[in-house]
Structures are given as structure tokens and as C-alpha cells.
Design a protein around this motif. Structure first.
Motif, short mmCIF file in Angstrom:
data_model
loop_
_atom_site.label_atom_id
_atom_site.label_comp_id
_atom_site.label_asym_id
_atom_site.label_seq_id
_atom_site.Cartn_x
_atom_site.Cartn_y
_atom_site.Cartn_z
N UNK A 27 0.82 -1.20 0.00
CA UNK A 27 0.00 0.00 0.00
C UNK A 27 0.86 1.26 0.00
N UNK A 28 2.11 1.13 -0.40
CA UNK A 28 3.02 2.28 -0.47
C UNK A 28 3.49 2.51 -1.90
N UNK A 29 3.78 3.77 -2.20
CA UNK A 29 4.38 4.14 -3.48
C UNK A 29 5.75 4.73 -3.23
N UNK A 30 6.71 4.33 -4.04
CA UNK A 30 8.04 4.92 -3.99
C UNK A 30 8.24 5.71 -5.28
N UNK A 31 8.55 7.00 -5.13
CA UNK A 31 8.69 7.89 -6.27
C UNK A 31 10.15 8.32 -6.39
N UNK A 32 10.62 8.31 -7.62
CA UNK A 32 11.99 8.73 -7.86
C UNK A 32 12.01 9.67 -9.07
N UNK A 33 12.67 10.84 -8.92
CA UNK A 33 12.72 11.79 -10.02
C UNK A 33 12.93 13.20 -9.52
N UNK A 34 12.83 14.21 -10.40
CA UNK A 34 13.00 15.61 -10.00
C UNK A 34 11.97 16.02 -8.95
N UNK A 35 12.38 16.87 -8.03
CA UNK A 35 11.53 17.23 -6.90
C UNK A 35 10.21 17.86 -7.35
N UNK A 36 10.24 18.72 -8.39
CA UNK A 36 9.01 19.38 -8.81
C UNK A 36 8.02 18.37 -9.39
N UNK A 37 8.52 17.39 -10.14
CA UNK A 37 7.62 16.37 -10.70
C UNK A 37 7.09 15.43 -9.62
N UNK A 38 7.93 15.12 -8.64
CA UNK A 38 7.48 14.28 -7.52
C UNK A 38 6.34 14.98 -6.79
N UNK A 39 6.48 16.30 -6.57
CA UNK A 39 5.44 17.05 -5.88
C UNK A 39 4.14 17.04 -6.67
#
Length: 302
Positions: A27-39
Motif C-alpha cells: 500500500x506504499x508508493x516509492x517515487x523517484x525523479x526531479x523534486x518538482x515532478x514528484x510534488x
């Protein structure tokens, strides 16, 4: 349900933000990438959770709509110094063009009831309708209700030709004009027929409760104090409202106080209610309109 079958919704989101990677772990998501796109992805996921909780399911159309809004800043985020609100059916983008409009967009994010007060030509109504259509398209609300007092320039409905609709439509025409810019022409009649979008004289709202709706009261300076209270108390669960008007342009009888003016006296400072003031610097009509407003101000005429 949130991720989609075989994570198809996550893949849609990931493909919309090409520099990012989304990995689901339980039930978790891990996001990786530029901070603005993550937001921005976080805001997309948050909006999808709201839709899922409200409707009990998600569709591909829901995901696509939220992503479309995200491409111009999740519908209400600043983009290049502007506030993008809505894609038009004709490939354009409706966004805040003046400081007053930008304040209105921001206030609509923070408050359930917003009063937008100022002179004609500042885009108060147009911006409010765009916010309502954006909320409808992203399924934040289930319907839009647009209301106007049927009192203008001292004229009486009873003396106008035709039936009730013929008498009322001229007062509501500016709202139809705004909707024509924002909704596909083949869909708007269906929305109106099914009351997904409802355009009514203010007096016809008495006794109703509006749930999960975006409600707009236009030309509110022509509402009496009693009508204003009636309108504001129509809001039900999950509903929001924007009230627009110009306190200097009331057409009420001389001894009748404008409900717009009285509402500010009573409600200013109430948590969840915001007042946004527009000035002549926010005028977006013909360049002479600013000069006309300034000339009347110098003359002391309303």
C-alpha cells in the motif's frame, strides 16, 4: 482500485512525467525523479484518492482528467506566473490574467465560500465559472448551480414579453456565454437537460439543499440581505460557493440595503469565508473601461 488493474493507472501517471519512476510496494508508493515532478505526482495521487473515496471507484477518464489538469499545474497551481484553471474544448487554457483573478483562484483553493467584489470587466464571473467547470470535470463536485437575481436596471420581469424562460434568459445570458467557452457545444445541452449544470434566478433557490455542488451567485449586489442569507444557507455537504458582484452598481430600490454589502459587514473574519477585492487594474475588457471607471471615481459617481 487506486493503482488500477496491473497498476495500469500508475503507468499512465508515470508516462505523463517522463523523468520519474513509480514503484508500488503493497500500500506504499516509492517515487523517484526531479523534486518538482514528484510534488506534482503527489498532488495527482491525492486528487485520485479524493475521487475514489467520493465515488467508490476510479475510471481511466478520471485519471486522464486529473493528469490533464496536472499538466497546467493540477488545475490551480501557478504556471509561469499565471494560474491555470481549465483547458477549453478548443485547445486553449483559461488562466488568471490579473492579480485579482489570481487571488480569487487561490482563495477558492482555501475557502468554501469566496466573495469576489469589484467593478465590471474584471473577470470575476468568468473566473468563477471556470473554477466551477474545472471542479466538475475533475469530479470534485457533481453539479454546478449558477444563480442571478432577476433585478437589473429597474426593469420588471412582468413587463418583458414571452413566457417565464423568455423573461429570465436575458438576465442569465452572461452565464451561458461563459459556459459556451468552456464546455463542448454537444455536451452543454445535455448537462443543462440533466441539471448537471443548472442556471436559475436566485428566488428559485429557496428551500433547496445543494450537496456536492459548486454554486455561484452572480450580480450579488442586487440580492437583498434576506436573499443573500437564503443563498448562503443552501450549501450542503461537499459544496463550495463563489459570490460575485459590484457594490457600486446595485439596482435595488434606494432604501433597500444590498445583501452583498451587508454580508461583508456580518461575515468578514469568519473562518472558511474569504473576500477578494478587484480594482480597475484588474479590468480585462477594452482599454477604455479602466479610464471610464477612473473618471467616474474622480467624479464621485457610483
Amino acid at each position: 482500485m487506486l493503482f488500477g488493474f496491473n497498476d495500469v493507472y500508475l503507468r499512465r501517471i508515470e508516462s505523463a512525467f517522463t523523468d520519474t519512476r513509480i514503484v508500488a510496494r503493497g500500500d506504499q508508493l516509492k517515487l523517484r525523479g526531479p523534486a518538482d515532478q514528484i510534488a506534482r505526482i503527489e498532488r495527482v495521487i491525492g486528487e485520485l484518492i479524493v475521487i475514489l473515496n467520493r465515488n467508490g471507484n476510479l475510471t481511466e477518464n478520471d485519471v486522464d482528467t486529473v493528469l490533464d489538469l496536472a499538466r497546467v499545474g493540477t488545475g490551480l497551481q501557478r504556471s509561469g506566473g499565471q494560474d491555470a484553471i481549465l483547458f477549453t474544448p478548443f485547445g486553449g487554457t483559461i488562466q488568471a490574467k490579473t492579480p485579482g483573478q489570481a487571488r480569487l483562484v487561490e482563495a477558492a483553493r482555501q475557502s468554501d465560500i469566496v466573495f469576489a467584489v469589484g467593478p465590471a470587466g474584471t473577470g470575476k464571473t468568468y473566473t468563477a465559472v471556470a473554477l466551477a467547470v474545472s471542479a466538475l470535470k475533475s469530479r470534485q463536485v457533481k453539479k454546478i448551480v449558477l444563480a442571478r437575481p432577476a433585478v437589473e436596471a429597474g426593469e420588471s420581469l412582468g413587463f418583458l414579453p414571452g413566457g417565464l424562460r423568455d423573461k429570465v434568459d436575458p438576465y442569465l445570458r452572461p452565464l451561458y456565454d461563459a459556459l459556451d467557452d468552456m464546455i463542448e457545444r454537444d455536451k452543454l445541452p445535455s448537462y443543462l437537460e440533466r441539471n448537471i449544470i443548472e442556471i436559475v434566478p436566485l428566488a428559485y433557490m429557496r428551500g433547496r439543499t445543494l450537496n456536492t455542488s459548486f454554486v455561484i451567485l452572480d450580480e450579488a449586489q442586487n440580492a437583498t440581505t434576506g436573499q443573500m442569507k437564503m443563498f448562503l444557507t443552501r450549501l450542503g455537504a461537499g459544496s463550495r460557493a463563489i459570490v460575485t458582484g459590484d457594490a457600486s452598481q446595485t439596482d435595488l430600490p434606494s432604501r433597500t440595503q444590498s445583501g452583498l454589502v451587508r454580508a461583508r459587514e456580518i461575515l468578514d473574519g469568519v473562518d472558511g469565508i474569504s473576500f477578494i477585492d478587484f480594482g480597475k487594474e484588474d479590468v480585462v475588457r477594452h482599454k477604455l473601461v479602466k479610464d471610464i471607471i477612473a473618471a467616474y471615481e474622480r467624479a464621485g459617481d457610483e
